[in-house]
Design an enzyme around this catalytic site. Structure first.
Site, PDB file in Angstrom:
ATOM      1  N   ARG A   1       6.353   1.299  14.084  1.00  0.00           N
ATOM      2  CA  ARG A   1       7.047   0.725  12.763  1.00  0.00           C
ATOM      3  C   ARG A   1       8.015  -0.307  13.239  1.00  0.00           C
ATOM      4  O   ARG A   1       8.578  -0.545  12.505  1.00  0.00           O
ATOM      5  CB  ARG A   1       7.550   1.842  12.104  1.00  0.00           C
ATOM      6  CG  ARG A   1       6.563   3.061  11.145  1.00  0.00           C
ATOM      7  CD  ARG A   1       6.714   4.003  10.319  1.00  0.00           C
ATOM      8  NE  ARG A   1       6.124   4.998   9.913  1.00  0.00           N
ATOM      9  CZ  ARG A   1       5.279   4.983   9.187  1.00  0.00           C
ATOM     10  NH1 ARG A   1       5.046   4.050   8.486  1.00  0.00           N
ATOM     11  NH2 ARG A   1       4.273   6.379   9.470  1.00  0.00           N
TER      12      ARG A   1
ATOM     13  N   PRO B   1       0.674  -1.539  -0.038  1.00  0.00           N
ATOM     14  CA  PRO B   1       0.151  -0.079   0.228  1.00  0.00           C
ATOM     15  C   PRO B   1       1.071   1.363   0.004  1.00  0.00           C
ATOM     16  O   PRO B   1       1.586   1.443   0.185  1.00  0.00           O
ATOM     17  CB  PRO B   1      -1.028  -0.218   1.312  1.00  0.00           C
ATOM     18  CG  PRO B   1      -0.675  -1.126   2.047  1.00  0.00           C
ATOM     19  CD  PRO B   1       0.660  -2.305   1.356  1.00  0.00           C
ATOM     20  N   ASN B   2       0.513   2.337  -1.095  1.00  0.00           N
ATOM     21  CA  ASN B   2       0.468   3.832  -0.976  1.00  0.00           C
ATOM     22  C   ASN B   2       2.430   3.365  -1.723  1.00  0.00           C
ATOM     23  O   ASN B   2       2.769   4.739  -1.985  1.00  0.00           O
ATOM     24  CB  ASN B   2       1.417   4.333   0.580  1.00  0.00           C
ATOM     25  CG  ASN B   2      -0.355   4.212   0.861  1.00  0.00           C
ATOM     26  OD1 ASN B   2      -1.664   5.307   0.320  1.00  0.00           O
ATOM     27  ND2 ASN B   2      -0.928   3.372   1.672  1.00  0.00           N
TER      28      ASN B   2
ATOM     29  N   ASP C   1       0.850 -14.812   7.069  1.00  0.00           N
ATOM     30  CA  ASP C   1       0.460 -16.141   6.581  1.00  0.00           C
ATOM     31  C   ASP C   1       0.994 -16.148   4.980  1.00  0.00           C
ATOM     32  O   ASP C   1       1.536 -17.837   4.219  1.00  0.00           O
ATOM     33  CB  ASP C   1      -0.984 -16.642   6.744  1.00  0.00           C
ATOM     34  CG  ASP C   1      -1.068 -16.379   8.370  1.00  0.00           C
ATOM     35  OD1 ASP C   1      -0.226 -16.881   9.062  1.00  0.00           O
ATOM     36  OD2 ASP C   1      -2.557 -16.502   8.027  1.00  0.00           O
TER      37      ASP C   1
ATOM     38  N   ALA D   1       2.586   0.092   4.791  1.00  0.00           N
ATOM     39  CA  ALA D   1       2.543  -0.681   6.646  1.00  0.00           C
ATOM     40  C   ALA D   1       1.763  -1.415   6.051  1.00  0.00           C
ATOM     41  O   ALA D   1       1.560  -2.026   7.843  1.00  0.00           O
ATOM     42  CB  ALA D   1       1.369   0.546   6.624  1.00  0.00           C
TER      43      ALA D   1
ATOM     44  N   ARG E   1      11.860   5.698  12.976  1.00  0.00           N
ATOM     45  CA  ARG E   1      10.915   6.425  12.838  1.00  0.00           C
ATOM     46  C   ARG E   1       9.866   5.873  14.377  1.00  0.00           C
ATOM     47  O   ARG E   1      10.224   5.259  15.369  1.00  0.00           O
ATOM     48  CB  ARG E   1       9.921   6.507  11.406  1.00  0.00           C
ATOM     49  CG  ARG E   1      11.717   6.668  10.462  1.00  0.00           C
ATOM     50  CD  ARG E   1      10.836   5.728   8.690  1.00  0.00           C
ATOM     51  NE  ARG E   1       8.741   6.685   8.865  1.00  0.00           N
ATOM     52  CZ  ARG E   1       8.216   6.890   7.926  1.00  0.00           C
ATOM     53  NH1 ARG E   1       8.153   5.879   6.818  1.00  0.00           N
ATOM     54  NH2 ARG E   1       7.012   7.355   7.774  1.00  0.00           N
TER      55      ARG E   1
ATOM     56  N   TYR F   1      10.749   9.242   1.826  1.00  0.00           N
ATOM     57  CA  TYR F   1      11.036   8.210   0.822  1.00  0.00           C
ATOM     58  C   TYR F   1      11.822   8.656  -0.534  1.00  0.00           C
ATOM     59  O   TYR F   1      11.747   7.524  -1.560  1.00  0.00           O
ATOM     60  CB  TYR F   1       9.738   8.123  -0.020  1.00  0.00           C
ATOM     61  CG  TYR F   1       8.830   7.277   1.487  1.00  0.00           C
ATOM     62  CD1 TYR F   1       9.040   5.804   2.265  1.00  0.00           C
ATOM     63  CD2 TYR F   1       7.291   7.753   2.187  1.00  0.00           C
ATOM     64  CE1 TYR F   1       8.682   6.012   3.417  1.00  0.00           C
ATOM     65  CE2 TYR F   1       7.115   7.439   3.576  1.00  0.00           C
ATOM     66  CZ  TYR F   1       7.164   6.373   3.851  1.00  0.00           C
ATOM     67  OH  TYR F   1       6.992   5.813   4.392  1.00  0.00           O
TER      68      TYR F   1
ATOM     69  N   ARG G   1       5.246  11.119  -2.987  1.00  0.00           N
ATOM     70  CA  ARG G   1       4.384  10.940  -1.689  1.00  0.00           C
ATOM     71  C   ARG G   1       6.338  11.054  -0.694  1.00  0.00           C
ATOM     72  O   ARG G   1       7.059  10.161  -0.623  1.00  0.00           O
ATOM     73  CB  ARG G   1       4.850   9.143  -1.767  1.00  0.00           C
ATOM     74  CG  ARG G   1       4.287   8.723   0.081  1.00  0.00           C
ATOM     75  CD  ARG G   1       3.770   6.965  -0.764  1.00  0.00           C
ATOM     76  NE  ARG G   1       3.865   6.834   1.631  1.00  0.00           N
ATOM     77  CZ  ARG G   1       3.658   5.857   1.814  1.00  0.00           C
ATOM     78  NH1 ARG G   1       4.237   4.903   1.677  1.00  0.00           N
ATOM     79  NH2 ARG G   1       3.652   5.672   3.348  1.00  0.00           N
TER      80      ARG G   1
ATOM     81  N   HIS H   1      12.625  -1.627   2.903  1.00  0.00           N
ATOM     82  CA  HIS H   1      11.929  -0.579   2.895  1.00  0.00           C
ATOM     83  C   HIS H   1      12.311   0.709   3.021  1.00  0.00           C
ATOM     84  O   HIS H   1      14.054   0.379   3.025  1.00  0.00           O
ATOM     85  CB  HIS H   1      12.143  -0.515   4.843  1.00  0.00           C
ATOM     86  CG  HIS H   1      10.995  -1.497   4.964  1.00  0.00           C
ATOM     87  ND1 HIS H   1       9.616  -1.794   5.062  1.00  0.00           N
ATOM     88  CD2 HIS H   1      11.132  -2.990   5.998  1.00  0.00           C
ATOM     89  CE1 HIS H   1       8.764  -2.506   5.310  1.00  0.00           C
ATOM     90  NE2 HIS H   1      10.107  -3.002   6.365  1.00  0.00           N
ATOM     91  N   LEU H   2      12.234   1.436   2.431  1.00  0.00           N
ATOM     92  CA  LEU H   2      13.047   2.172   1.759  1.00  0.00           C
ATOM     93  C   LEU H   2      13.805   3.049   2.322  1.00  0.00           C
ATOM     94  O   LEU H   2      15.081   3.780   2.818  1.00  0.00           O
ATOM     95  CB  LEU H   2      12.270   4.044   0.984  1.00  0.00           C
ATOM     96  CG  LEU H   2      11.837   3.185  -0.449  1.00  0.00           C
ATOM     97  CD1 LEU H   2      10.405   3.130  -0.262  1.00  0.00           C
ATOM     98  CD2 LEU H   2      12.391   3.666  -1.689  1.00  0.00           C
ATOM     99  N   SER H   3      12.824   3.565   3.843  1.00  0.00           N
ATOM    100  CA  SER H   3      12.904   4.446   5.276  1.00  0.00           C
ATOM    101  C   SER H   3      13.481   3.601   6.465  1.00  0.00           C
ATOM    102  O   SER H   3      13.488   2.046   6.776  1.00  0.00           O
ATOM    103  CB  SER H   3      11.870   5.610   5.760  1.00  0.00           C
ATOM    104  OG  SER H   3      10.543   4.344   5.725  1.00  0.00           O
TER     105      SER H   3
ATOM    106  N   GLU I   1      12.905  -8.568   2.074  1.00  0.00           N
ATOM    107  CA  GLU I   1      11.772  -7.014   2.290  1.00  0.00           C
ATOM    108  C   GLU I   1      13.134  -6.145   2.558  1.00  0.00           C
ATOM    109  O   GLU I   1      14.411  -6.134   3.061  1.00  0.00           O
ATOM    110  CB  GLU I   1      11.345  -7.097   4.276  1.00  0.00           C
ATOM    111  CG  GLU I   1      10.622  -6.492   4.087  1.00  0.00           C
ATOM    112  CD  GLU I   1       9.858  -7.121   5.793  1.00  0.00           C
ATOM    113  OE1 GLU I   1       9.176  -7.617   6.249  1.00  0.00           O
ATOM    114  OE2 GLU I   1       9.926  -6.204   6.414  1.00  0.00           O
TER     115      GLU I   1
ATOM    116  N   ASN J   1       8.237  -5.150  -0.535  1.00  0.00           N
ATOM    117  CA  ASN J   1       8.154  -4.136   0.245  1.00  0.00           C
ATOM    118  C   ASN J   1       6.315  -3.799   0.775  1.00  0.00           C
ATOM    119  O   ASN J   1       5.685  -3.873   0.142  1.00  0.00           O
ATOM    120  CB  ASN J   1       8.466  -2.731  -0.909  1.00  0.00           C
ATOM    121  CG  ASN J   1       8.344  -1.771   1.336  1.00  0.00           C
ATOM    122  OD1 ASN J   1       8.307  -1.567   1.535  1.00  0.00           O
ATOM    123  ND2 ASN J   1       8.807   0.283   0.743  1.00  0.00           N
TER     124      ASN J   1
END
Ligand code: DQA
Length: 145
Positions: free
Chosen positions: A110, A10-11, A86, A76, A106, A23, A18, A99-101, A97, A73
């Site tokens: 998170r 999402p997003n 699952d 959230a 943060r 990001y 964004r 994550h940009l940030s 996995e 990625n």
């Protein structure tokens, strides 16, 4: 042709505009191009998908169980995406996995990922470069196995 799955949750479709201070300004299309270039030396194809809905992401994982590996990625959904977790638990190919940030720098909510413990490894805090690093790592994981 053998393929690698790049799955963004999402997003992440609005990357580039964004919250660029968090990001960055690289778009998802640019990330896809970089990852595709990174794996093309092996003759592998990239299948890149982004969805905002958890169910759709689960469907895609189930459709691409034959991928050589995946870069995910979860956005959230890392926090409480138990359904996605699952699906990843039942996902046989190696996956990384991203994550940009740096989520550890943060908000406290998170700091916990329900999906990361299932991954082969995590790349975070490196911005768009993280996807390229993950692609390089995944290439080595797949060819070593
Ligand atoms: C993110 C971090 C998540 O906490 C956030 O919800 C995102 C993006 C990242 O790439 O840094 O959507 O996964």
């Amino acid at each position: 042709m053998s393929h690698v799955l790049l799955l963004n949750g999402p997003n992440l479709g609005t990357l580039g505009t964004r919250q660029p201070e968090i990001y960055g300004t690289t778009t998802l299309a640019e990330i896809e191009e970089t990852v595709a270039g990174e794996i093309s030396a092996r003759g592998w194809k990239l299948v890149s998908e982004q969805r905002n809905g958890e169910g759709e992401l689960i469907d895609l994982l189930q459709e691409h169980g034959d991928a050589l590996g995946a870069i995910v990625n979860p956005g959230a959904l890392m926090i409480a995406g138990w359904g996605l977790r699952d699906a990843l638990a039942d996902y046989a190919p190696p996956w990384i996995e991203v994550h940009l940030s740096n989520v550890w720098a943060r908000e406290g909510f998170r700091h916990m990922s329900v999906t990361a413990p299932l991954s082969a490894g995590v790349v975070m805090g490196m911005g768009a470069l993280g996807y390229r690093l993950a692609a390089g790592a995944l290439t080595r994981l797949v060819t070593a196995s």
